[in-house]
Design an enzyme around this catalytic site. Structure first.
Site, short mmCIF file in Angstrom:
data_model
loop_
_atom_site.label_atom_id
_atom_site.label_comp_id
_atom_site.label_asym_id
_atom_site.label_seq_id
_atom_site.Cartn_x
_atom_site.Cartn_y
_atom_site.Cartn_z
N ARG A 147 0.83 -1.11 0.01
CA ARG A 147 0.02 0.01 -0.11
C ARG A 147 0.79 1.27 -0.07
NH1 ARG A 147 -4.16 2.28 4.92
NH2 ARG A 147 -2.18 3.34 5.38
N TYR A 159 -3.22 11.35 6.67
CA TYR A 159 -3.47 9.82 6.64
C TYR A 159 -2.46 9.09 6.31
CZ TYR A 159 -4.98 5.26 6.87
OH TYR A 159 -5.15 3.89 7.17
N ASP A 227 -5.22 3.74 -0.01
CA ASP A 227 -6.43 3.94 0.99
C ASP A 227 -6.84 5.36 0.84
OD1 ASP A 227 -8.30 4.00 3.06
OD2 ASP A 227 -7.06 3.11 4.39
N HIS A 229 -9.37 6.59 2.77
CA HIS A 229 -9.76 6.97 4.06
C HIS A 229 -11.06 8.02 3.91
CE1 HIS A 229 -8.94 6.47 8.10
NE2 HIS A 229 -8.28 5.54 7.96
N GLU A 253 -9.33 1.80 -1.87
CA GLU A 253 -9.86 1.58 -0.62
C GLU A 253 -10.65 2.64 -0.09
OE1 GLU A 253 -7.30 -0.26 2.11
OE2 GLU A 253 -8.46 0.50 3.95
N GLU A 279 -14.08 -1.81 6.21
CA GLU A 279 -13.59 -1.81 7.53
C GLU A 279 -14.08 -1.35 8.61
OE1 GLU A 279 -9.74 0.15 6.42
OE2 GLU A 279 -10.02 1.49 8.06
N ARG A 300 -13.56 -5.91 3.33
CA ARG A 300 -12.49 -5.35 4.39
C ARG A 300 -12.64 -5.81 5.61
NH1 ARG A 300 -7.95 -3.97 4.04
NH2 ARG A 300 -8.06 -2.27 5.14
N GLU A 356 -4.49 -7.02 5.01
CA GLU A 356 -3.29 -6.00 5.53
C GLU A 356 -2.72 -6.78 6.70
OE1 GLU A 356 -5.62 -2.92 6.96
OE2 GLU A 356 -4.18 -1.53 6.55
N TRP A 420 -12.12 11.73 8.37
CA TRP A 420 -10.92 11.55 8.66
C TRP A 420 -10.43 10.32 8.02
CZ3 TRP A 420 -8.47 7.50 11.02
CH2 TRP A 420 -6.98 7.46 11.04
O1 EZ4 Z 1 -7.59 4.05 10.00
O2 EZ4 Z 1 -7.03 1.27 11.86
O3 EZ4 Z 1 -6.71 0.46 6.23
N1 EZ4 Z 1 -6.13 0.90 7.27
C1 EZ4 Z 1 -6.92 1.68 7.74
C2 EZ4 Z 1 -6.43 2.06 9.33
C3 EZ4 Z 1 -7.58 2.61 10.13
C4 EZ4 Z 1 -7.34 2.21 11.57
C5 EZ4 Z 1 -8.73 2.67 12.43
O4 EZ4 Z 1 -8.60 2.19 13.75
O5 EZ4 Z 1 -7.83 2.50 7.36
O6 EZ4 Z 1 -5.26 2.74 9.22
CO CO Z 2 -8.28 1.58 5.61
#
Ligand code: EZ4
Ligand code: CO
Length: 420
Positions: A147, A159, A227, A229, A253, A279, A300, A356, A420
């Site tokens: 990643r 992030y 990702d 996010h 993702e 996730e 996920r 992951e 976030w």
């Molecule tokens: O932000 O595990 O793909 N991984 C992620 C992680 C999440 C954290 C949240 O607890 O998006 O870094």
């Molecule tokens: Co993620």
């Protein structure tokens, strides 16, 4: 085989974890991961105060019935706190059943469908060379899929990027190294979340140049993931997927806030870049429409946040109907117990995709002593009965819980709260 004891532990070996330990009247012990990053005490209280007393005296073998008892029996279904608490019980009972059968858990789930489970690691950097170095470090550790997250020019903190170069995916041990690693995760030890800043326009304009540079440096074969996010609107997500098509990503993702699953219809119309989500999902109902309309490619949910092995097996089987594969969340806030549970399930199902795998600190590994190993890009379970993880309560009690929270995010332009 009756449940005699159900204990909940909250400790912080490297980071905060919530652990459930179930003991049967004939002395078998099962472990469950009940960690929800930044809301640890809520799950601990849910388990300790509400569910643990109802577990005593139940037949430890009746896993499906116990799952239904807690899912249907709470009246208030779903949600991350409830589903993680139920997941911990489910995991612990599978651990016990596999110990009673004297087999590693994946044997009870159908046996091994593969040699090991393909995993990806996290590379990141502030500029191209730092990203290249980070990718190389991961390749040296054996990762065959990576990643890539990047800093964005003009933004202070983003992030997935280490706050300082030496905080990136180090292999250190001891107190200093593990708290540094904790800082990178990205939860921070503090009673108030750190605030990060965001600018979607800067991100969308910059990110294709990063993947172009990475492809030029590493060639066409290395599987690359990214990702988003949850930060984009549907049309921005569509643009990102399209702009990254030349770089052949393994997946993108969480491009949009996950609760609006309708967004995937629009994104899917515009791009052939594979999509991963889930996730923060916790039931099959979050996935149902996405599967049936074939809007995503990877699931996920890890065992700990997907309600346990019992429901996640059903989710994966349903996904298989649509050629959708597993791609479970494996950050360090999933404890080694949760990782082991996802791994055993991943070994057994046919439609395994990738996991992951963010490696835990040495303090974490000392407490849980996971038996799984990582080499040649694959995670492999051990041979002992059950999940192959233990819990050193005495050692764990030396690491007291400390409040720690994920960051929050505000738009750089005017301070508006953002995803976030
Ligand atoms: O932000 O595990 O793909 N991984 C992620 C992680 C999440 C954290 C949240 O607890 O998006 O870094
Ligand atoms: Co993620």
């Amino acid at each position: 085989m009756k449940i005699a004891k159900a204990e909940v532990f909250v400790h912080s070996p490297g980071r905060n974890f919530v652990t459930l330990r179930i003991t049967t009247d004939d002395g078998l012990v099962g472990l469950g991961d009940a960690t929800v990053n930044g809301r640890e005490l809520a799950v601990a209280a849910y388990l300790r105060d509400h569910l643990a007393p109802m577990l005593i005296g139940r037949d430890a073998h009746n896993i499906e019935d116990t799952w239904q008892y807690f899912y249907r029996g709470s009246y208030w279904r779903r949600g991350p706190i409830t589903m993680t608490a139920i997941a911990a019980i489910d995991m612990a009972l599978w651990d016990i059943k596999a110990k009673a059968a004297n087999m590693p858990l994946y044997q009870l789930l159908g046996g091994a469908s593969r040699e090991g489970c393909l995993a990806y690691g996290h590379a990141s950097g502030r500029e191209f060379n730092e990203i290249f170095d980070s990718i190389r470090e991961h390749q040296e550790k054996g990762y065959k899929a990576i990643r890539v997250q990047t800093a964005i020019p003009g933004l202070n903190s983003v992030y997935g990027v280490a706050a300082s170069a030496n905080a990136s995916a180090g292999s250190g041990s001891g107190k200093g190294a593990s708290s540094e690693r904790y800082d990178y995760e990205p939860a921070r030890r503090s009673t108030v979340p750190v605030e990060e800043e965001w600018d979607t326009r800067a991100y969308l304009n910059y990110i294709p140049s990063v993947f172009e540079a990475v492809r030029n440096e590493f060639g066409p074969d290395l599987p690359l993931l990214h990702d988003g996010h949850h930060r984009l609107t549907p049309i921005q997500a569509a643009r990102l997927g399209k702009s990254l098509e030349p770089y052949d990503l393994f997946w993108l993702e969480d491009l949009t806030p996950a609760e609006n699953t309708d967004a995937f219809r629009l994104i899917r119309q515009h791009t052939t870049t594979p999509l991963a989500v889930g996730e923060i999902f916790n039931t099959i109902y979050d996935y149902k429409d996405l599967f049936e309309e074939q809007l995503i490619d990877y699931v996920r949910s890890p065992v700990s946040h997907g309600g346990g092995i019992t429901p996640l097996k059903k989710i994966f089987d349903y996904a298989a109907v649509y050629q959708i594969k597993s791609g479970v969340h494996g950050p360090t806030d999933v404890s080694p117990i949760g990782h082991a549970a996802s791994l055993h399930l991943g070994m057994a199902i046919h439609n395994y995709g990738i996991s992951e795998y963010m490696q835990h600190s040495s303090d974490t590994n000392d407490v849980f002593q996971p038996e799984y190993t990582f080499s040649d890009g694959l995670i492999r379970p051990g041979t002992s009965p059950g999940l192959g993880v233990s819990y050193d309560e005495k050692l764990a009690s030396q690491f007291e819980y400390e409040p720690a929270y994920l960051p929050v995010n505000r738009l750089k332009v005017d301070g508006t709260m953002h995803d976030w």
